[in-house]
Design a protein around this motif. Sequence first.
Motif, PDB file in Angstrom:
ATOM      1  N   ARG A 364       0.101   8.869  -3.806  1.00  0.00           N
ATOM      2  CA  ARG A 364      -0.606   7.589  -3.739  1.00  0.00           C
ATOM      3  C   ARG A 364       0.299   6.448  -3.324  1.00  0.00           C
ATOM      4  O   ARG A 364      -0.026   5.663  -2.455  1.00  0.00           O
ATOM      5  CB  ARG A 364      -1.177   7.261  -5.112  1.00  0.00           C
ATOM      6  CG  ARG A 364      -2.632   7.432  -5.246  1.00  0.00           C
ATOM      7  CD  ARG A 364      -3.140   6.856  -6.532  1.00  0.00           C
ATOM      8  NE  ARG A 364      -2.286   7.140  -7.671  1.00  0.00           N
ATOM      9  CZ  ARG A 364      -2.344   8.271  -8.377  1.00  0.00           C
ATOM     10  NH1 ARG A 364      -3.186   9.202  -8.060  1.00  0.00           N
ATOM     11  NH2 ARG A 364      -1.539   8.443  -9.395  1.00  0.00           N
ATOM     12  N   LYS A 365       1.442   6.346  -4.004  1.00  0.00           N
ATOM     13  CA  LYS A 365       2.276   5.163  -3.809  1.00  0.00           C
ATOM     14  C   LYS A 365       2.927   5.145  -2.435  1.00  0.00           C
ATOM     15  O   LYS A 365       3.010   4.107  -1.805  1.00  0.00           O
ATOM     16  CB  LYS A 365       3.342   5.082  -4.895  1.00  0.00           C
ATOM     17  CG  LYS A 365       2.715   4.682  -6.207  1.00  0.00           C
ATOM     18  CD  LYS A 365       3.740   4.518  -7.300  1.00  0.00           C
ATOM     19  CE  LYS A 365       3.036   4.060  -8.569  1.00  0.00           C
ATOM     20  NZ  LYS A 365       3.913   4.072  -9.713  1.00  0.00           N
ATOM     21  N   SER A 366       3.410   6.287  -1.982  1.00  0.00           N
ATOM     22  CA  SER A 366       4.133   6.260  -0.717  1.00  0.00           C
ATOM     23  C   SER A 366       3.214   6.492   0.477  1.00  0.00           C
ATOM     24  O   SER A 366       3.567   6.160   1.587  1.00  0.00           O
ATOM     25  CB  SER A 366       5.247   7.300  -0.722  1.00  0.00           C
ATOM     26  OG  SER A 366       4.711   8.595  -0.756  1.00  0.00           O
ATOM     27  N   GLN A 367       2.018   7.029   0.251  1.00  0.00           N
ATOM     28  CA  GLN A 367       1.174   7.357   1.399  1.00  0.00           C
ATOM     29  C   GLN A 367      -0.120   6.564   1.483  1.00  0.00           C
ATOM     30  O   GLN A 367      -0.789   6.618   2.509  1.00  0.00           O
ATOM     31  CB  GLN A 367       0.809   8.842   1.379  1.00  0.00           C
ATOM     32  CG  GLN A 367       1.981   9.770   1.599  1.00  0.00           C
ATOM     33  CD  GLN A 367       1.511  11.201   1.692  1.00  0.00           C
ATOM     34  OE1 GLN A 367       1.017  11.756   0.720  1.00  0.00           O
ATOM     35  NE2 GLN A 367       1.628  11.789   2.862  1.00  0.00           N
ATOM     36  N   ALA A 368      -0.466   5.858   0.415  1.00  0.00           N
ATOM     37  CA  ALA A 368      -1.798   5.264   0.439  1.00  0.00           C
ATOM     38  C   ALA A 368      -1.834   3.772   0.159  1.00  0.00           C
ATOM     39  O   ALA A 368      -2.712   3.086   0.643  1.00  0.00           O
ATOM     40  CB  ALA A 368      -2.701   5.978  -0.572  1.00  0.00           C
ATOM     41  N   LEU A 369      -0.888   3.253  -0.605  1.00  0.00           N
ATOM     42  CA  LEU A 369      -1.057   1.888  -1.094  1.00  0.00           C
ATOM     43  C   LEU A 369      -0.020   0.917  -0.545  1.00  0.00           C
ATOM     44  O   LEU A 369       1.113   1.283  -0.274  1.00  0.00           O
ATOM     45  CB  LEU A 369      -0.979   1.878  -2.626  1.00  0.00           C
ATOM     46  CG  LEU A 369      -2.141   2.541  -3.356  1.00  0.00           C
ATOM     47  CD1 LEU A 369      -1.839   2.647  -4.829  1.00  0.00           C
ATOM     48  CD2 LEU A 369      -3.425   1.769  -3.138  1.00  0.00           C
ATOM     49  N   LEU A 370      -0.455  -0.331  -0.397  1.00  0.00           N
ATOM     50  CA  LEU A 370       0.462  -1.437  -0.180  1.00  0.00           C
ATOM     51  C   LEU A 370       0.617  -2.076  -1.561  1.00  0.00           C
ATOM     52  O   LEU A 370      -0.212  -2.863  -1.988  1.00  0.00           O
ATOM     53  CB  LEU A 370      -0.120  -2.440   0.810  1.00  0.00           C
ATOM     54  CG  LEU A 370      -0.370  -1.894   2.217  1.00  0.00           C
ATOM     55  CD1 LEU A 370      -1.235  -2.843   3.011  1.00  0.00           C
ATOM     56  CD2 LEU A 370       0.948  -1.671   2.929  1.00  0.00           C
ATOM     57  N   ASP A 372       2.370  -4.283  -3.083  1.00  0.00           N
ATOM     58  CA  ASP A 372       2.480  -5.714  -3.334  1.00  0.00           C
ATOM     59  C   ASP A 372       1.234  -6.493  -2.909  1.00  0.00           C
ATOM     60  O   ASP A 372       1.102  -7.661  -3.225  1.00  0.00           O
ATOM     61  CB  ASP A 372       3.693  -6.294  -2.600  1.00  0.00           C
ATOM     62  CG  ASP A 372       4.991  -5.867  -3.246  1.00  0.00           C
ATOM     63  OD1 ASP A 372       4.983  -5.684  -4.479  1.00  0.00           O
ATOM     64  OD2 ASP A 372       5.997  -5.706  -2.540  1.00  0.00           O
ATOM     65  N   GLU A 373       0.369  -5.829  -2.158  1.00  0.00           N
ATOM     66  CA  GLU A 373      -0.829  -6.525  -1.672  1.00  0.00           C
ATOM     67  C   GLU A 373      -1.947  -6.429  -2.715  1.00  0.00           C
ATOM     68  O   GLU A 373      -1.995  -5.489  -3.509  1.00  0.00           O
ATOM     69  CB  GLU A 373      -1.298  -5.896  -0.357  1.00  0.00           C
ATOM     70  CG  GLU A 373      -0.340  -6.114   0.796  1.00  0.00           C
ATOM     71  CD  GLU A 373      -0.234  -7.582   1.195  1.00  0.00           C
ATOM     72  OE1 GLU A 373      -1.276  -8.194   1.502  1.00  0.00           O
ATOM     73  OE2 GLU A 373       0.884  -8.125   1.187  1.00  0.00           O
ATOM     74  N   LYS A 377      -7.326  -6.117  -0.513  1.00  0.00           N
ATOM     75  CA  LYS A 377      -6.775  -5.813   0.803  1.00  0.00           C
ATOM     76  C   LYS A 377      -6.439  -4.330   0.924  1.00  0.00           C
ATOM     77  O   LYS A 377      -6.498  -3.753   2.005  1.00  0.00           O
ATOM     78  CB  LYS A 377      -5.523  -6.654   1.074  1.00  0.00           C
ATOM     79  CG  LYS A 377      -5.855  -8.092   1.412  1.00  0.00           C
ATOM     80  CD  LYS A 377      -4.634  -8.838   1.896  1.00  0.00           C
ATOM     81  CE  LYS A 377      -4.963 -10.298   2.149  1.00  0.00           C
ATOM     82  NZ  LYS A 377      -3.782 -11.073   2.541  1.00  0.00           N
ATOM     83  N   LEU A 381      -8.215  -1.705   3.745  1.00  0.00           N
ATOM     84  CA  LEU A 381      -7.160  -1.374   4.712  1.00  0.00           C
ATOM     85  C   LEU A 381      -7.694  -0.610   5.925  1.00  0.00           C
ATOM     86  O   LEU A 381      -7.170  -0.751   7.021  1.00  0.00           O
ATOM     87  CB  LEU A 381      -6.052  -0.565   4.031  1.00  0.00           C
ATOM     88  CG  LEU A 381      -4.789  -0.343   4.861  1.00  0.00           C
ATOM     89  CD1 LEU A 381      -4.095  -1.661   5.155  1.00  0.00           C
ATOM     90  CD2 LEU A 381      -3.815   0.580   4.143  1.00  0.00           C
ATOM     91  N   PRO A 419      -2.145  -7.534  -7.531  1.00  0.00           N
ATOM     92  CA  PRO A 419      -1.428  -6.575  -6.684  1.00  0.00           C
ATOM     93  C   PRO A 419      -1.697  -5.146  -7.149  1.00  0.00           C
ATOM     94  O   PRO A 419      -1.811  -4.895  -8.355  1.00  0.00           O
ATOM     95  CB  PRO A 419       0.046  -6.930  -6.898  1.00  0.00           C
ATOM     96  CG  PRO A 419       0.066  -8.261  -7.551  1.00  0.00           C
ATOM     97  CD  PRO A 419      -1.237  -8.449  -8.233  1.00  0.00           C
ATOM     98  N   ARG A 421       0.150  -2.761  -7.407  1.00  0.00           N
ATOM     99  CA  ARG A 421       1.248  -2.275  -8.249  1.00  0.00           C
ATOM    100  C   ARG A 421       0.915  -2.329  -9.734  1.00  0.00           C
ATOM    101  O   ARG A 421       1.357  -1.496 -10.507  1.00  0.00           O
ATOM    102  CB  ARG A 421       2.482  -3.141  -7.979  1.00  0.00           C
ATOM    103  CG  ARG A 421       3.750  -2.697  -8.638  1.00  0.00           C
ATOM    104  CD  ARG A 421       4.840  -3.720  -8.386  1.00  0.00           C
ATOM    105  NE  ARG A 421       5.227  -3.808  -6.985  1.00  0.00           N
ATOM    106  CZ  ARG A 421       5.988  -2.898  -6.371  1.00  0.00           C
ATOM    107  NH1 ARG A 421       6.420  -1.862  -7.028  1.00  0.00           N
ATOM    108  NH2 ARG A 421       6.300  -3.054  -5.117  1.00  0.00           N
ATOM    109  N   LEU A 423      -1.801  -1.791 -11.336  1.00  0.00           N
ATOM    110  CA  LEU A 423      -2.852  -0.913 -11.862  1.00  0.00           C
ATOM    111  C   LEU A 423      -2.281   0.419 -12.356  1.00  0.00           C
ATOM    112  O   LEU A 423      -1.224   0.842 -11.902  1.00  0.00           O
ATOM    113  CB  LEU A 423      -3.880  -0.632 -10.761  1.00  0.00           C
ATOM    114  CG  LEU A 423      -5.085  -1.580 -10.702  1.00  0.00           C
ATOM    115  CD1 LEU A 423      -4.627  -3.007 -10.515  1.00  0.00           C
ATOM    116  CD2 LEU A 423      -6.015  -1.180  -9.570  1.00  0.00           C
ATOM    117  N   ARG A 435     -11.524   2.534  -0.854  1.00  0.00           N
ATOM    118  CA  ARG A 435     -11.234   2.198   0.539  1.00  0.00           C
ATOM    119  C   ARG A 435     -12.181   2.935   1.480  1.00  0.00           C
ATOM    120  O   ARG A 435     -12.702   2.381   2.427  1.00  0.00           O
ATOM    121  CB  ARG A 435      -9.791   2.593   0.854  1.00  0.00           C
ATOM    122  CG  ARG A 435      -9.436   2.503   2.319  1.00  0.00           C
ATOM    123  CD  ARG A 435      -8.036   2.968   2.577  1.00  0.00           C
ATOM    124  NE  ARG A 435      -7.081   2.209   1.797  1.00  0.00           N
ATOM    125  CZ  ARG A 435      -5.814   2.581   1.614  1.00  0.00           C
ATOM    126  NH1 ARG A 435      -5.368   3.699   2.151  1.00  0.00           N
ATOM    127  NH2 ARG A 435      -5.006   1.848   0.900  1.00  0.00           N
TER     128      ARG A 435
END
Lengths: 529, 338
Positions: A364-370, A372-373, A377, A381, A419, A421, A423, A435
């Motif tokens: 999730r973190k490295s492949q799906a989410l921004l 800090d946004e 948003k 995406l 953000p 982050r 959640l 999304r």
Amino acid sequence: MSEEPDVDTSEAPAVTPPGSDDSGGDGHEVVLRLTDVVKTFPGVRALDGVQLEVRAGEVHCLLGQNGAGKSTLIKVLAGVHHADSGEVLWLGEPFAPATPQAAMRARIATIYQELDLVDDLSVAENAFLGHEQSRFGFTKRRSAAVKTREILARLGHAEIPPRQLVRSLPAAAKQVVSMARALSHDARLIVMDEPSAVLAHDEVENLFRIIRGLTAQGIAVIYISHRLEEIREIGDRVTVLKDGRTTAANLPARDTPTRELVSRMTGRTIEYVFPPRPTAPTAEPLLVVEGLSRAGEFADASLAVAPGEIVGIAGLVGSGRSELLETIFGARRADSGRVTLDGHRITSVGGAVRHGMGMAPEERKSQALLLDEPVFKNMTLSSFAGFAHAGFTDASDERKAASKTADLLELRPRDVSRPARTLSGGNQQKVVVGRWLLGGTKLLLLDEPTRGVDVGARAELYQVIRGLAADGVGVLLVSSEVPEVLGLADRVLVMREGRLIHEAPAEELAEDTVLDLVMAGSLMEGEAA
Amino acid sequence: MITETAPPEVQTGKGKRRLDENVLRNLGLVGVLVLLVIIGIITRPDLYSDPEWVKDNIFTILQQASAIGVVAVGMTFVIIGGGIDLSVGAIIALAGVWATTLATQSYGAAGMIFCALLVGLAVGLVNGVLISYGKLVPFIATLAMMVAARGLAAQISGKQTQVSTNTTINDIATTRPLGIPLLVWILALVVAIGWIVLNRTTFGRRTVAIGGNPEAARLAGINVKWQTLLLYGLSGLCCGIAAIMLTSQGTSAQAAMANLYELDAIAAAIIGGTLLSGGRGTIIGTLFGVLVFATITNLFAINNLSTEVQNMVKGGIIVAAVLIQQFRYRSLTQLLKR
């Protein structure tokens, strides 16, 4: 492999008391003993009372499903994690390594699945990494090379040149270098985390030869593998973990029936609540995958998903399931075969998204989410361009639509301007699923949707996924947790070593059958015989 | 799996927090500006007692900041998008030289402006193609372009200073519509457009997405390569604008012009709060960064101090700004981990 289907294991004693005078070992002293080891992370008890006893010169196998606590356990031994309570006795002394270096000094070496070698250093430099042979700060290259050659000879691999760069070695030789590093520390216990996963079939034989050589020298080995046939071949005794607990200790590796091993690994103490399954849809398939192959990852995969249907793929890490999913999505290029969605050929991510396919990737973190946004948003995406007017984004429309989706998914907290982050894992996953809801997705690919999600949030995610299917979305789901696939999917495909080896409606499959297929494929062999 | 820890779900209204952080950082930069002015007043009370001089000096600072400011806006986009552009100074030189050859000057002011913009855009797009489709690391691709473009500029100009004889071009630096220098108007316009594009358009959203998490952007269906290509084109275009501004200011162009602009532009973006790893940054922060540097230069000039000391102070400010930024970021993440 011998199958003894008639043995009734339900009343057999689960745990042989540690220290009892069984014949499982070969009379050697106990070097490592764990008693009631507990390790908690926020929100989860990773280890919840583990017992383990390892003797000098034995190969002790650790067996358990994903999330059973194997990784945490070996990290406690390696000094990466520290146990909260319980007793670890190493060579008769209480043992609590503060750092991985301390564990190494205490002569416990760990060989991780992802080999931690430095590619651009030589074999000898890798073997002595962290405790280089040196004088006045100058490395003693010759003496390191000589010692490395000795160690490699001990491992039966004198042919590996100590001065060669590790980068140029094949995977099997790299593993030998990892073991050479362990021996350079004069290790008395070597922990191997799925060492066979990176090896080809004939290389595994060689690995076993090395392991036998090590144990003959009195070194103890903890061996982790999902492949039962390997455990039977190389193992002396087996300890089974489930939900962070030892459910069976010191079973004889060769003679314990498969059925008993599997039953010790299955049957959750925490039962997940799955939403009821409606009658299977019979519509024309939405997604059709025909003969999809990628060299070294998976071969000849064919499957179909209908609107409103949930299809689950059960398979271990490394079985090629994530790669298959990403190839269907167009994120990897197929060597051969074709993917069609609603009659449209899919070859790129852009095309997949345009035609109504969405994916929630494994990481999730490295492949799906921004991270800090803000949540809204992240939710838009893949669809913000659709909200825009002549290239100008419409944040207030996006926010409204995201809020509506957040309500639908029961996102907590509901505030979509925070953000991503901040959640929890489960709610982050809802954002990723949201999304694709916003984008009007017809087919959703889910790769390990409940990874890192706690038990309560899982049930909610299951409801969400089932709800999507009820609205006519097709779902293709990949998970290494067999109960999840069985509980959630309408139809189940079993994947093993890059091939889809079995397909059946979920209600016709039992957990131990699937687990057996996933790990060993023995049921298939049994049927063929 | 059990490796992940769930952050606690407390502290509502955290969404406002990042906005506050940006405003806070910009306020900090305003504070630095005020401090620099106070130092100016203390060291040169004689000058500051004359209101006419003060007004002129403000315009001097703004004019000095104008060309580098335009470049820094483009640079901010590139850095937010996860890249870096080391070739901006060289692109300015090439665009400036190309626009002032006798042949180009024969097409008049419009021809010269068109030439500068086209050269800037084209060179930027070449960078973009090398990085997106040639898979070169941005640092390497633009480093190579920095060397090559200056070489080409020297080749075209024959290492001579090319004087601009076009009065329209030369007047850009001296006209003052509504009493404010045209160069300052241009800077204001570029900053305003930059702000709108970054914050209010799909182009800006894609930029943040590919810089913040390229894999997530790709898997969401965004064409990361195409967007990257466009970003370097945008940076090149900004260089073309700056080339005209500098040519006008000096009424000439040469291969050595805009020397080290890449470093000033990157430094301005960084102290303005743009994350060098991409995904985060503001146009306003970059503008303040440029203004801080221009004001320092001015402060040293009015005190007749050497540029050597000035460069040392600049270096110190960059380090201090990044240290503060890291500290903020760290304390914020620690707060969330708790």
